[in-house]
Motif scaffolding. Structure first.
Motif, PDB file in Angstrom:
ATOM      1  N   GLU A  11       4.565  15.283 -30.035  1.00  0.00           N
ATOM      2  CA  GLU A  11       4.484  13.897 -30.503  1.00  0.00           C
ATOM      3  C   GLU A  11       5.756  13.134 -30.146  1.00  0.00           C
ATOM      4  O   GLU A  11       5.693  11.981 -29.711  1.00  0.00           O
ATOM      5  CB  GLU A  11       4.257  13.873 -32.014  1.00  0.00           C
ATOM      6  CG  GLU A  11       4.034  12.483 -32.580  1.00  0.00           C
ATOM      7  CD  GLU A  11       3.732  12.501 -34.068  1.00  0.00           C
ATOM      8  OE1 GLU A  11       3.909  11.453 -34.720  1.00  0.00           O
ATOM      9  OE2 GLU A  11       3.315  13.568 -34.579  1.00  0.00           O
ATOM     10  N   HIS A  12       6.908  13.761 -30.317  1.00  0.00           N
ATOM     11  CA  HIS A  12       8.171  13.130 -29.954  1.00  0.00           C
ATOM     12  C   HIS A  12       8.227  12.876 -28.447  1.00  0.00           C
ATOM     13  O   HIS A  12       8.608  11.799 -27.996  1.00  0.00           O
ATOM     14  CB  HIS A  12       9.350  14.024 -30.342  1.00  0.00           C
ATOM     15  CG  HIS A  12       9.533  14.192 -31.818  1.00  0.00           C
ATOM     16  ND1 HIS A  12      10.577  14.927 -32.348  1.00  0.00           N
ATOM     17  CD2 HIS A  12       8.818  13.739 -32.876  1.00  0.00           C
ATOM     18  CE1 HIS A  12      10.486  14.925 -33.664  1.00  0.00           C
ATOM     19  NE2 HIS A  12       9.428  14.212 -34.011  1.00  0.00           N
ATOM     20  N   GLN A  18       6.151   9.873 -26.926  1.00  0.00           N
ATOM     21  CA  GLN A  18       6.691   8.531 -27.173  1.00  0.00           C
ATOM     22  C   GLN A  18       8.131   8.674 -27.687  1.00  0.00           C
ATOM     23  O   GLN A  18       8.405   8.482 -28.872  1.00  0.00           O
ATOM     24  CB  GLN A  18       5.819   7.778 -28.188  1.00  0.00           C
ATOM     25  CG  GLN A  18       4.415   7.489 -27.688  1.00  0.00           C
ATOM     26  CD  GLN A  18       3.600   6.703 -28.696  1.00  0.00           C
ATOM     27  OE1 GLN A  18       3.527   7.052 -29.886  1.00  0.00           O
ATOM     28  NE2 GLN A  18       2.976   5.623 -28.241  1.00  0.00           N
ATOM     29  N   ASN A  35       8.701  18.943 -29.303  1.00  0.00           N
ATOM     30  CA  ASN A  35       7.673  18.403 -30.200  1.00  0.00           C
ATOM     31  C   ASN A  35       6.800  17.452 -29.382  1.00  0.00           C
ATOM     32  O   ASN A  35       7.282  16.430 -28.884  1.00  0.00           O
ATOM     33  CB  ASN A  35       8.339  17.671 -31.369  1.00  0.00           C
ATOM     34  CG  ASN A  35       7.352  17.110 -32.372  1.00  0.00           C
ATOM     35  OD1 ASN A  35       6.375  16.454 -32.015  1.00  0.00           O
ATOM     36  ND2 ASN A  35       7.629  17.346 -33.648  1.00  0.00           N
TER      37      ASN A  35
END
Length: 568
Positions: free
Chosen positions: A345-346, A349, A343
Protein backbone atom coordinates in the motif's frame (compact mmCIF):
# COMPACT_ATOMS: atom_id res chain seq x y z
CA UNK A 1 12.02 50.57 7.73
CA UNK A 2 14.08 47.78 9.21
CA UNK A 3 16.95 49.62 10.89
CA UNK A 4 19.20 46.58 10.81
CA UNK A 5 19.19 46.46 7.03
CA UNK A 6 18.94 50.23 6.58
CA UNK A 7 22.14 50.72 8.54
CA UNK A 8 23.77 48.12 6.37
CA UNK A 9 23.01 50.09 3.26
CA UNK A 10 24.07 53.39 4.79
CA UNK A 11 27.44 52.15 5.93
CA UNK A 12 28.32 49.03 3.96
CA UNK A 13 30.37 50.90 1.36
CA UNK A 14 32.25 52.75 4.06
CA UNK A 15 32.73 49.93 6.50
CA UNK A 16 33.63 47.09 4.16
CA UNK A 17 37.19 48.47 4.03
CA UNK A 18 37.12 49.89 7.52
CA UNK A 19 40.13 50.51 9.79
CA UNK A 20 42.06 47.34 9.00
CA UNK A 21 42.84 48.28 5.39
CA UNK A 22 44.96 51.36 5.98
CA UNK A 23 48.52 51.26 4.64
CA UNK A 24 51.61 51.73 6.76
CA UNK A 25 53.24 53.86 4.06
CA UNK A 26 51.03 56.59 2.66
CA UNK A 27 52.74 56.97 -0.71
CA UNK A 28 51.09 60.22 -1.80
CA UNK A 29 49.98 61.33 1.66
CA UNK A 30 46.38 61.53 0.44
CA UNK A 31 43.47 61.02 2.81
CA UNK A 32 41.43 58.07 1.49
CA UNK A 33 37.79 58.80 0.61
CA UNK A 34 36.64 55.16 0.42
CA UNK A 35 37.01 54.27 4.11
CA UNK A 36 36.43 55.60 7.59
CA UNK A 37 39.31 56.20 9.98
CA UNK A 38 39.61 54.87 13.52
CA UNK A 39 39.34 58.40 14.86
CA UNK A 40 36.11 59.09 12.98
CA UNK A 41 34.46 55.89 14.25
CA UNK A 42 35.47 56.46 17.86
CA UNK A 43 34.40 60.11 17.74
CA UNK A 44 30.92 59.36 16.39
CA UNK A 45 28.63 57.08 18.39
CA UNK A 46 26.38 56.53 15.37
CA UNK A 47 29.30 55.36 13.24
CA UNK A 48 30.55 53.16 16.04
CA UNK A 49 27.15 51.52 16.47
CA UNK A 50 26.95 51.00 12.71
CA UNK A 51 30.31 49.25 12.93
CA UNK A 52 28.91 46.94 15.63
CA UNK A 53 25.76 46.25 13.59
CA UNK A 54 27.93 45.26 10.66
CA UNK A 55 29.52 42.57 12.82
CA UNK A 56 26.18 40.75 12.68
CA UNK A 57 26.43 40.77 8.92
CA UNK A 58 29.98 39.60 9.18
CA UNK A 59 32.89 39.45 6.81
CA UNK A 60 31.95 39.28 3.16
CA UNK A 61 34.15 36.59 1.65
CA UNK A 62 33.62 34.27 -1.29
CA UNK A 63 32.99 30.54 -1.33
CA UNK A 64 35.23 30.30 -4.37
CA UNK A 65 36.44 32.60 -7.08
CA UNK A 66 33.62 34.67 -8.49
CA UNK A 67 30.94 33.12 -6.29
CA UNK A 68 29.16 35.86 -4.44
CA UNK A 69 29.40 36.77 -0.79
CA UNK A 70 28.92 34.86 2.43
CA UNK A 71 27.31 37.38 4.77
CA UNK A 72 26.12 37.03 8.32
CA UNK A 73 26.53 33.91 10.43
CA UNK A 74 25.64 31.68 7.48
CA UNK A 75 26.49 31.18 3.85
CA UNK A 76 24.05 33.54 2.10
CA UNK A 77 21.17 31.03 2.03
CA UNK A 78 20.74 31.16 -1.71
CA UNK A 79 22.73 28.51 -3.47
CA UNK A 80 24.23 25.47 -1.70
CA UNK A 81 22.89 24.97 1.83
CA UNK A 82 24.68 22.92 4.47
CA UNK A 83 22.01 20.26 3.87
CA UNK A 84 23.83 19.42 0.63
CA UNK A 85 26.81 18.19 2.65
CA UNK A 86 24.61 15.59 4.37
CA UNK A 87 22.10 12.83 3.71
CA UNK A 88 19.36 15.47 3.34
CA UNK A 89 20.18 16.70 -0.17
CA UNK A 90 22.77 17.12 -2.89
CA UNK A 91 23.41 20.33 -4.75
CA UNK A 92 22.32 19.69 -8.31
CA UNK A 93 25.19 21.52 -10.02
CA UNK A 94 27.87 21.02 -7.35
CA UNK A 95 28.46 24.63 -6.13
CA UNK A 96 31.63 23.34 -4.49
CA UNK A 97 29.82 20.74 -2.35
CA UNK A 98 30.63 17.42 -4.00
CA UNK A 99 34.20 17.47 -2.73
CA UNK A 100 32.76 17.11 0.78
CA UNK A 101 29.96 14.68 -0.13
CA UNK A 102 32.50 12.44 -1.86
CA UNK A 103 34.98 12.51 1.01
CA UNK A 104 37.74 14.40 -0.80
CA UNK A 105 38.28 17.11 1.82
CA UNK A 106 41.85 18.31 2.21
CA UNK A 107 43.59 21.35 3.72
CA UNK A 108 44.02 22.62 0.16
CA UNK A 109 40.40 22.05 -0.84
CA UNK A 110 37.58 22.47 1.65
CA UNK A 111 34.97 23.24 -0.98
CA UNK A 112 32.13 25.39 0.31
CA UNK A 113 33.49 25.08 3.87
CA UNK A 114 36.72 26.86 3.07
CA UNK A 115 35.88 30.28 4.53
CA UNK A 116 34.99 29.35 8.12
CA UNK A 117 38.36 29.62 9.82
CA UNK A 118 39.55 32.89 8.30
CA UNK A 119 36.27 34.78 8.42
CA UNK A 120 35.51 33.67 11.98
CA UNK A 121 38.84 34.91 13.33
CA UNK A 122 38.62 38.11 11.35
CA UNK A 123 35.21 38.74 12.90
CA UNK A 124 36.61 37.98 16.37
CA UNK A 125 39.40 40.48 15.77
CA UNK A 126 36.86 43.12 14.72
CA UNK A 127 34.81 42.45 17.85
CA UNK A 128 37.95 42.73 19.96
CA UNK A 129 38.70 46.09 18.38
CA UNK A 130 35.25 47.37 19.34
CA UNK A 131 35.52 46.04 22.90
CA UNK A 132 38.99 47.56 23.33
CA UNK A 133 37.79 51.00 22.24
CA UNK A 134 34.22 51.12 23.53
CA UNK A 135 35.17 53.28 26.52
CA UNK A 136 36.39 56.03 24.17
CA UNK A 137 32.96 56.43 22.54
CA UNK A 138 30.59 59.06 23.91
CA UNK A 139 27.27 57.39 24.69
CA UNK A 140 25.26 56.65 27.78
CA UNK A 141 26.52 53.96 30.13
CA UNK A 142 23.33 51.95 29.60
CA UNK A 143 23.80 52.04 25.85
CA UNK A 144 27.44 51.02 26.23
CA UNK A 145 26.36 48.09 28.40
CA UNK A 146 24.04 46.87 25.66
CA UNK A 147 26.67 47.30 22.94
CA UNK A 148 29.22 45.44 25.04
CA UNK A 149 26.76 42.59 25.60
CA UNK A 150 26.05 42.39 21.87
CA UNK A 151 29.75 42.16 21.11
CA UNK A 152 30.19 39.28 23.57
CA UNK A 153 27.25 37.53 21.89
CA UNK A 154 28.76 37.95 18.42
CA UNK A 155 32.14 36.71 19.63
CA UNK A 156 30.48 33.68 21.23
CA UNK A 157 28.59 32.95 18.01
CA UNK A 158 31.84 32.99 16.03
CA UNK A 159 33.51 30.62 18.49
CA UNK A 160 30.44 28.38 18.36
CA UNK A 161 30.90 28.18 14.58
CA UNK A 162 34.62 27.47 14.94
CA UNK A 163 34.21 24.80 17.62
CA UNK A 164 31.45 22.87 15.88
CA UNK A 165 33.48 22.77 12.66
CA UNK A 166 37.04 22.29 13.91
CA UNK A 167 36.77 20.99 17.49
CA UNK A 168 39.91 22.32 19.17
CA UNK A 169 40.41 25.98 18.29
CA UNK A 170 42.63 28.90 19.29
CA UNK A 171 41.13 31.07 22.02
CA UNK A 172 42.62 34.51 21.42
CA UNK A 173 40.64 36.24 24.15
CA UNK A 174 40.99 40.03 23.95
CA UNK A 175 44.58 39.82 22.70
CA UNK A 176 44.11 40.36 18.97
CA UNK A 177 42.40 43.54 17.80
CA UNK A 178 44.80 45.09 15.27
CA UNK A 179 46.47 43.78 12.14
CA UNK A 180 49.78 45.29 13.22
CA UNK A 181 50.08 43.21 16.38
CA UNK A 182 52.90 40.69 16.81
CA UNK A 183 51.80 37.33 15.40
CA UNK A 184 55.20 35.61 15.75
CA UNK A 185 54.66 34.18 19.22
CA UNK A 186 53.99 30.40 18.83
CA UNK A 187 51.83 30.50 21.96
CA UNK A 188 49.33 32.62 20.06
CA UNK A 189 48.46 29.57 17.94
CA UNK A 190 48.00 27.01 20.71
CA UNK A 191 44.68 25.20 20.41
CA UNK A 192 42.51 24.73 23.47
CA UNK A 193 40.83 21.53 24.60
CA UNK A 194 37.31 21.18 23.22
CA UNK A 195 35.63 21.53 26.60
CA UNK A 196 37.77 24.60 27.33
CA UNK A 197 36.51 26.16 24.11
CA UNK A 198 32.91 25.34 25.01
CA UNK A 199 33.36 26.83 28.49
CA UNK A 200 34.86 30.02 27.05
CA UNK A 201 32.03 30.53 24.56
CA UNK A 202 29.45 29.86 27.29
CA UNK A 203 31.16 32.40 29.57
CA UNK A 204 30.89 34.94 26.74
CA UNK A 205 27.17 34.19 26.48
CA UNK A 206 26.72 34.53 30.24
CA UNK A 207 28.24 38.01 30.00
CA UNK A 208 25.94 38.80 27.11
CA UNK A 209 22.83 37.56 28.92
CA UNK A 210 23.34 40.02 31.80
CA UNK A 211 23.43 43.03 29.49
CA UNK A 212 20.97 42.22 26.71
CA UNK A 213 17.30 43.23 26.69
CA UNK A 214 14.61 40.56 26.81
CA UNK A 215 13.27 41.75 23.50
CA UNK A 216 13.92 44.33 20.84
CA UNK A 217 11.28 46.95 21.44
CA UNK A 218 11.13 48.38 17.92
CA UNK A 219 11.28 47.06 14.37
CA UNK A 220 14.49 48.96 13.72
CA UNK A 221 16.20 46.78 16.34
CA UNK A 222 15.21 43.50 14.67
CA UNK A 223 18.12 41.18 14.01
CA UNK A 224 20.14 42.26 17.03
CA UNK A 225 20.82 39.97 19.96
CA UNK A 226 18.44 39.60 22.88
CA UNK A 227 18.69 37.80 26.20
CA UNK A 228 16.73 34.92 24.68
CA UNK A 229 19.10 34.68 21.70
CA UNK A 230 22.13 34.37 23.98
CA UNK A 231 20.34 31.83 26.19
CA UNK A 232 19.27 29.79 23.14
CA UNK A 233 22.81 29.71 21.75
CA UNK A 234 24.05 28.65 25.19
CA UNK A 235 21.52 25.81 25.09
CA UNK A 236 22.89 24.62 21.74
CA UNK A 237 26.54 24.90 22.82
CA UNK A 238 25.99 22.96 26.03
CA UNK A 239 24.05 20.29 24.13
CA UNK A 240 26.96 19.95 21.73
CA UNK A 241 29.44 19.92 24.61
CA UNK A 242 27.62 16.98 26.25
CA UNK A 243 27.47 14.97 23.01
CA UNK A 244 29.75 11.97 22.32
CA UNK A 245 31.97 13.72 19.74
CA UNK A 246 32.82 16.45 22.25
CA UNK A 247 33.34 14.14 25.25
CA UNK A 248 35.41 11.46 23.56
CA UNK A 249 32.47 9.07 23.41
CA UNK A 250 31.64 9.11 27.12
CA UNK A 251 28.37 10.19 28.69
CA UNK A 252 28.65 12.79 31.45
CA UNK A 253 25.36 13.19 33.31
CA UNK A 254 26.36 16.58 34.68
CA UNK A 255 26.97 17.93 31.20
CA UNK A 256 23.58 16.66 30.02
CA UNK A 257 21.93 18.20 33.09
CA UNK A 258 23.56 21.55 32.36
CA UNK A 259 22.33 21.40 28.76
CA UNK A 260 18.80 20.55 29.87
CA UNK A 261 18.86 23.39 32.40
CA UNK A 262 19.99 25.87 29.74
CA UNK A 263 17.12 24.89 27.45
CA UNK A 264 14.70 25.02 30.38
CA UNK A 265 15.78 28.59 31.13
CA UNK A 266 14.74 29.62 27.62
CA UNK A 267 11.42 27.85 28.06
CA UNK A 268 10.93 29.54 31.44
CA UNK A 269 11.21 32.99 29.84
CA UNK A 270 7.65 32.30 28.67
CA UNK A 271 8.29 34.55 25.67
CA UNK A 272 8.39 31.98 22.88
CA UNK A 273 5.99 29.40 21.54
CA UNK A 274 5.60 27.30 18.42
CA UNK A 275 4.18 29.14 15.43
CA UNK A 276 0.86 27.60 14.53
CA UNK A 277 1.67 26.72 10.91
CA UNK A 278 4.91 24.84 10.18
CA UNK A 279 5.08 25.86 6.52
CA UNK A 280 4.29 29.52 7.10
CA UNK A 281 6.83 29.68 9.92
CA UNK A 282 9.63 30.14 7.38
CA UNK A 283 7.74 32.65 5.25
CA UNK A 284 6.11 34.83 7.90
CA UNK A 285 7.15 38.47 7.87
CA UNK A 286 5.15 39.76 10.81
CA UNK A 287 5.13 38.82 14.46
CA UNK A 288 6.42 35.30 14.93
CA UNK A 289 6.66 34.02 18.47
CA UNK A 290 8.85 31.06 17.51
CA UNK A 291 11.77 33.08 16.18
CA UNK A 292 14.46 33.73 18.79
CA UNK A 293 17.21 35.03 16.53
CA UNK A 294 17.12 35.59 12.78
CA UNK A 295 18.53 37.55 9.91
CA UNK A 296 15.83 39.88 8.60
CA UNK A 297 15.31 41.24 5.12
CA UNK A 298 13.03 44.01 3.97
CA UNK A 299 11.65 45.54 0.82
CA UNK A 300 14.75 47.69 0.39
CA UNK A 301 16.93 44.62 -0.14
CA UNK A 302 16.65 42.16 -3.00
CA UNK A 303 15.57 38.79 -1.74
CA UNK A 304 17.98 35.89 -2.06
CA UNK A 305 16.47 34.27 -5.15
CA UNK A 306 15.77 30.98 -3.42
CA UNK A 307 13.01 30.34 -5.93
CA UNK A 308 15.11 30.29 -9.08
CA UNK A 309 18.07 28.68 -7.33
CA UNK A 310 15.98 25.73 -6.09
CA UNK A 311 13.01 25.66 -8.46
CA UNK A 312 12.14 22.75 -10.79
CA UNK A 313 13.53 23.01 -14.31
CA UNK A 314 10.03 22.99 -15.81
CA UNK A 315 9.33 26.29 -14.08
CA UNK A 316 12.64 27.84 -15.14
CA UNK A 317 14.48 26.92 -11.94
CA UNK A 318 18.00 25.60 -11.47
CA UNK A 319 17.27 22.59 -9.27
CA UNK A 320 19.56 23.62 -6.44
CA UNK A 321 19.42 21.69 -3.16
CA UNK A 322 17.51 18.58 -4.23
CA UNK A 323 16.20 16.37 -1.38
CA UNK A 324 17.44 12.79 -1.21
CA UNK A 325 15.35 9.65 -1.00
CA UNK A 326 17.25 8.95 2.24
CA UNK A 327 15.34 11.82 3.84
CA UNK A 328 12.04 11.24 2.04
CA UNK A 329 11.84 7.67 3.33
CA UNK A 330 12.27 8.87 6.92
CA UNK A 331 9.01 10.84 6.93
CA UNK A 332 6.50 8.74 8.85
CA UNK A 333 3.00 7.91 7.76
CA UNK A 334 0.41 10.29 9.17
CA UNK A 335 -0.61 7.65 11.74
CA UNK A 336 2.96 7.49 13.06
CA UNK A 337 3.95 4.22 11.36
CA UNK A 338 7.25 4.06 9.51
CA UNK A 339 7.12 4.29 5.73
CA UNK A 340 8.05 0.95 4.16
CA UNK A 341 8.68 0.19 0.49
CA UNK A 342 7.94 -3.46 1.27
CA UNK A 343 4.40 -2.47 2.25
CA UNK A 344 2.40 -2.78 -0.99
CA UNK A 345 0.00 0.00 0.00
CA UNK A 346 2.85 2.39 0.81
CA UNK A 347 4.79 1.51 -2.34
CA UNK A 348 1.78 1.99 -4.63
CA UNK A 349 1.24 5.59 -3.46
CA UNK A 350 4.44 6.61 -1.68
CA UNK A 351 3.47 10.27 -1.26
CA UNK A 352 0.05 9.71 0.24
CA UNK A 353 -0.74 10.07 3.96
CA UNK A 354 2.72 11.15 5.08
CA UNK A 355 3.77 13.38 7.97
CA UNK A 356 2.32 16.83 7.05
CA UNK A 357 5.82 18.34 7.32
CA UNK A 358 6.76 16.33 4.24
CA UNK A 359 4.35 18.39 2.12
CA UNK A 360 5.76 21.65 3.49
CA UNK A 361 9.36 20.64 2.87
CA UNK A 362 9.63 18.66 -0.37
CA UNK A 363 8.26 18.99 -3.90
CA UNK A 364 7.56 15.53 -5.29
CA UNK A 365 5.91 14.15 -8.41
CA UNK A 366 2.26 15.22 -8.27
CA UNK A 367 2.71 18.01 -5.71
CA UNK A 368 0.71 21.14 -6.50
CA UNK A 369 3.03 24.07 -7.13
CA UNK A 370 2.39 27.40 -8.82
CA UNK A 371 -0.84 26.34 -10.50
CA UNK A 372 0.06 22.87 -11.73
CA UNK A 373 1.30 19.49 -10.55
CA UNK A 374 5.04 18.88 -10.44
CA UNK A 375 5.99 16.32 -13.09
CA UNK A 376 9.27 14.51 -12.42
CA UNK A 377 8.25 11.26 -14.11
CA UNK A 378 10.00 9.95 -17.20
CA UNK A 379 8.06 8.23 -19.94
CA UNK A 380 8.05 4.58 -20.93
CA UNK A 381 8.40 3.86 -24.63
CA UNK A 382 6.02 6.11 -26.52
CA UNK A 383 5.20 8.23 -23.45
CA UNK A 384 6.50 11.77 -23.00
CA UNK A 385 8.22 12.58 -19.73
CA UNK A 386 7.05 15.31 -17.37
CA UNK A 387 7.84 19.00 -17.54
CA UNK A 388 10.23 18.74 -14.58
CA UNK A 389 12.03 15.66 -15.88
CA UNK A 390 14.91 15.40 -18.38
CA UNK A 391 12.24 15.74 -21.08
CA UNK A 392 11.38 19.21 -19.83
CA UNK A 393 13.08 22.53 -20.58
CA UNK A 394 16.62 23.27 -19.33
CA UNK A 395 17.12 19.57 -18.71
CA UNK A 396 20.61 20.20 -17.32
CA UNK A 397 18.80 21.57 -14.26
CA UNK A 398 16.64 18.47 -13.79
CA UNK A 399 16.83 17.16 -10.24
CA UNK A 400 19.38 14.40 -9.74
CA UNK A 401 17.16 12.91 -7.02
CA UNK A 402 13.69 13.33 -8.50
CA UNK A 403 12.70 15.85 -5.82
CA UNK A 404 12.91 19.61 -5.33
CA UNK A 405 12.99 21.84 -2.25
CA UNK A 406 9.81 23.51 -0.99
CA UNK A 407 10.83 24.63 2.49
CA UNK A 408 11.66 28.38 2.60
CA UNK A 409 10.27 28.85 -0.94
CA UNK A 410 7.72 31.65 -1.42
CA UNK A 411 5.33 30.96 -4.31
CA UNK A 412 4.43 34.65 -4.41
CA UNK A 413 7.96 35.52 -5.53
CA UNK A 414 9.00 34.98 -9.15
CA UNK A 415 11.17 32.15 -10.39
CA UNK A 416 12.02 33.54 -13.79
CA UNK A 417 13.88 36.85 -13.96
CA UNK A 418 13.71 37.44 -10.18
CA UNK A 419 16.41 40.12 -10.13
CA UNK A 420 14.83 43.35 -9.03
CA UNK A 421 12.01 41.59 -7.19
CA UNK A 422 12.01 42.33 -3.47
CA UNK A 423 11.22 39.75 -0.85
CA UNK A 424 10.90 39.40 2.89
CA UNK A 425 12.46 36.02 3.41
CA UNK A 426 14.09 35.89 6.81
CA UNK A 427 16.68 33.29 7.78
CA UNK A 428 16.10 31.79 11.23
CA UNK A 429 19.22 30.97 13.21
CA UNK A 430 17.55 30.01 16.50
CA UNK A 431 13.91 29.07 17.05
CA UNK A 432 11.82 27.67 19.86
CA UNK A 433 11.28 24.32 18.13
CA UNK A 434 15.02 23.65 18.40
CA UNK A 435 15.00 24.56 22.09
CA UNK A 436 12.26 22.00 22.83
CA UNK A 437 14.25 19.32 21.04
CA UNK A 438 17.46 20.40 22.79
CA UNK A 439 15.70 20.02 26.12
CA UNK A 440 14.19 16.65 25.25
CA UNK A 441 17.54 15.20 24.17
CA UNK A 442 19.52 16.51 27.13
CA UNK A 443 16.88 15.58 29.70
CA UNK A 444 16.52 12.08 28.28
CA UNK A 445 20.28 11.54 28.47
CA UNK A 446 20.42 12.96 32.00
CA UNK A 447 17.50 11.15 33.65
CA UNK A 448 15.70 9.11 31.01
CA UNK A 449 12.33 9.64 29.29
CA UNK A 450 10.39 11.40 32.02
CA UNK A 451 7.12 13.23 31.41
CA UNK A 452 8.86 16.48 30.52
CA UNK A 453 10.71 14.75 27.68
CA UNK A 454 7.45 13.43 26.27
CA UNK A 455 5.84 16.85 26.59
CA UNK A 456 8.64 18.59 24.69
CA UNK A 457 8.62 16.13 21.78
CA UNK A 458 4.86 15.77 21.64
CA UNK A 459 4.43 19.55 21.55
CA UNK A 460 6.48 19.52 18.34
CA UNK A 461 4.50 16.61 16.92
CA UNK A 462 1.17 18.15 17.86
CA UNK A 463 1.98 21.29 15.87
CA UNK A 464 2.74 19.02 12.92
CA UNK A 465 -0.58 17.18 13.44
CA UNK A 466 1.27 13.95 14.16
CA UNK A 467 0.23 11.50 16.91
CA UNK A 468 2.10 11.58 20.23
CA UNK A 469 4.97 9.22 20.90
CA UNK A 470 4.20 5.76 22.19
CA UNK A 471 4.30 5.68 25.99
CA UNK A 472 6.70 3.50 27.93
CA UNK A 473 9.72 4.04 25.70
CA UNK A 474 13.14 3.07 27.03
CA UNK A 475 15.91 5.66 27.15
CA UNK A 476 17.45 4.16 24.01
CA UNK A 477 14.14 4.14 22.15
CA UNK A 478 13.45 7.73 23.19
CA UNK A 479 16.92 8.71 22.00
CA UNK A 480 16.10 7.34 18.55
CA UNK A 481 12.69 9.06 18.56
CA UNK A 482 14.28 12.42 19.40
CA UNK A 483 16.93 12.02 16.72
CA UNK A 484 14.20 11.21 14.21
CA UNK A 485 12.23 14.26 15.27
CA UNK A 486 15.25 16.53 14.80
CA UNK A 487 15.81 15.07 11.33
CA UNK A 488 12.26 15.87 10.25
CA UNK A 489 11.46 19.05 12.18
CA UNK A 490 14.79 20.77 11.47
CA UNK A 491 15.32 19.51 7.92
CA UNK A 492 17.37 21.89 5.73
CA UNK A 493 17.97 24.26 8.66
CA UNK A 494 21.64 23.28 8.76
CA UNK A 495 21.47 21.07 11.86
CA UNK A 496 21.85 17.61 10.33
CA UNK A 497 25.53 18.09 9.42
CA UNK A 498 26.41 18.79 13.06
CA UNK A 499 23.93 16.37 14.63
CA UNK A 500 25.20 13.20 12.93
CA UNK A 501 28.77 14.18 13.80
CA UNK A 502 28.17 14.99 17.45
CA UNK A 503 26.23 11.71 17.82
CA UNK A 504 29.17 9.85 16.21
CA UNK A 505 26.91 8.25 13.59
CA UNK A 506 28.20 10.15 10.54
CA UNK A 507 30.41 7.21 9.58
CA UNK A 508 27.19 5.20 9.22
CA UNK A 509 24.63 7.56 7.67
CA UNK A 510 27.05 9.56 5.51
CA UNK A 511 28.43 6.39 3.95
CA UNK A 512 24.98 5.36 2.76
CA UNK A 513 24.50 5.94 -0.98
CA UNK A 514 22.93 9.27 -1.90
CA UNK A 515 19.63 8.01 -3.25
CA UNK A 516 16.93 9.39 -5.47
CA UNK A 517 13.91 8.05 -7.35
CA UNK A 518 13.12 7.30 -10.98
CA UNK A 519 9.38 7.43 -11.62
CA UNK A 520 8.25 5.96 -14.94
CA UNK A 521 4.86 6.73 -16.46
CA UNK A 522 3.68 3.64 -18.24
CA UNK A 523 1.54 3.51 -21.37
CA UNK A 524 -1.56 2.74 -19.29
CA UNK A 525 -0.93 5.83 -17.14
CA UNK A 526 0.29 3.96 -14.06
CA UNK A 527 3.54 4.90 -12.34
CA UNK A 528 6.48 2.68 -11.46
CA UNK A 529 9.05 3.62 -8.84
CA UNK A 530 12.72 2.63 -8.77
CA UNK A 531 15.37 3.78 -6.29
CA UNK A 532 18.50 5.16 -7.98
CA UNK A 533 21.83 6.74 -7.04
CA UNK A 534 21.61 10.53 -7.13
CA UNK A 535 25.33 11.22 -6.65
CA UNK A 536 28.09 8.66 -7.08
CA UNK A 537 30.90 8.17 -4.62
CA UNK A 538 29.37 9.43 -1.38
CA UNK A 539 32.02 8.83 1.28
CA UNK A 540 32.87 9.73 4.87
CA UNK A 541 36.05 8.92 6.81
CA UNK A 542 36.89 9.30 10.50
CA UNK A 543 38.89 12.51 10.02
CA UNK A 544 35.82 14.15 8.49
CA UNK A 545 34.21 14.53 11.90
CA UNK A 546 36.17 17.80 11.93
CA UNK A 547 37.11 20.07 9.06
CA UNK A 548 40.77 20.49 8.19
CA UNK A 549 42.28 23.87 8.92
CA UNK A 550 43.10 25.48 5.56
CA UNK A 551 46.71 24.96 4.53
CA UNK A 552 47.09 28.70 3.99
CA UNK A 553 46.33 29.29 7.68
CA UNK A 554 48.90 26.71 8.77
CA UNK A 555 51.55 28.33 6.60
CA UNK A 556 50.61 31.84 7.76
CA UNK A 557 51.26 30.71 11.36
CA UNK A 558 54.79 29.63 10.38
CA UNK A 559 53.56 26.07 10.97
CA UNK A 560 52.85 26.84 14.64
CA UNK A 561 49.17 26.02 14.17
CA UNK A 562 48.42 22.32 14.66
CA UNK A 563 46.43 20.63 11.87
CA UNK A 564 43.42 18.49 12.78
CA UNK A 565 44.06 14.72 12.91
CA UNK A 566 43.91 12.76 9.67
CA UNK A 567 44.90 15.60 7.38
CA UNK A 568 48.48 15.77 6.18
Amino acid sequence: MNYFMNMKFMYAALLSCIIFTSCEDDYLDITPTDRVSDAAILADSTLFEAYVINRYLGVRLTNKEGDGSVPGFGRSFEYALWSSLTDESVYNNDDNTWVIQQGQLSPENLGIAGTFWGRSYRSIREVNYALANLDQVEMSESHKARIEAELHFIRAYRYHDLIRNYGRVVLVGDNVSQLGEDFTDPALFEKSAIQEGIAYAVSELDRAITGLPEQNSANWLLGRATKGAAMALKSRLLLYGASPLYTGGSSDTQKWQAAAAAAQEVMDLDMYQLYEDYGDLFLSTGSNSEIIFARYYNLNQLHTHLEIANGPNGYGGWGGNVPLQNLVDDYEMVDGDEFDWDNAEHAAQPYENRDPRFYETILYDGAQYRGRAVETFVGAEGVTGGLDSPDGPSNWNTSKSGYYLKKFIDEQLPIQNPWGAAGLQNWIYLRYGEILLNYAEAQNEAVGPDQSVYEAVNTIRQRAQMPPLQTGLSQDAMREAIRHERRIELAFEEHRYYDVRRWLIADEVENEPAQGITITKNQDGTLSYEIKTALDGKSFSEQHYWLPIPRSEILASDNNLEQNPGYN
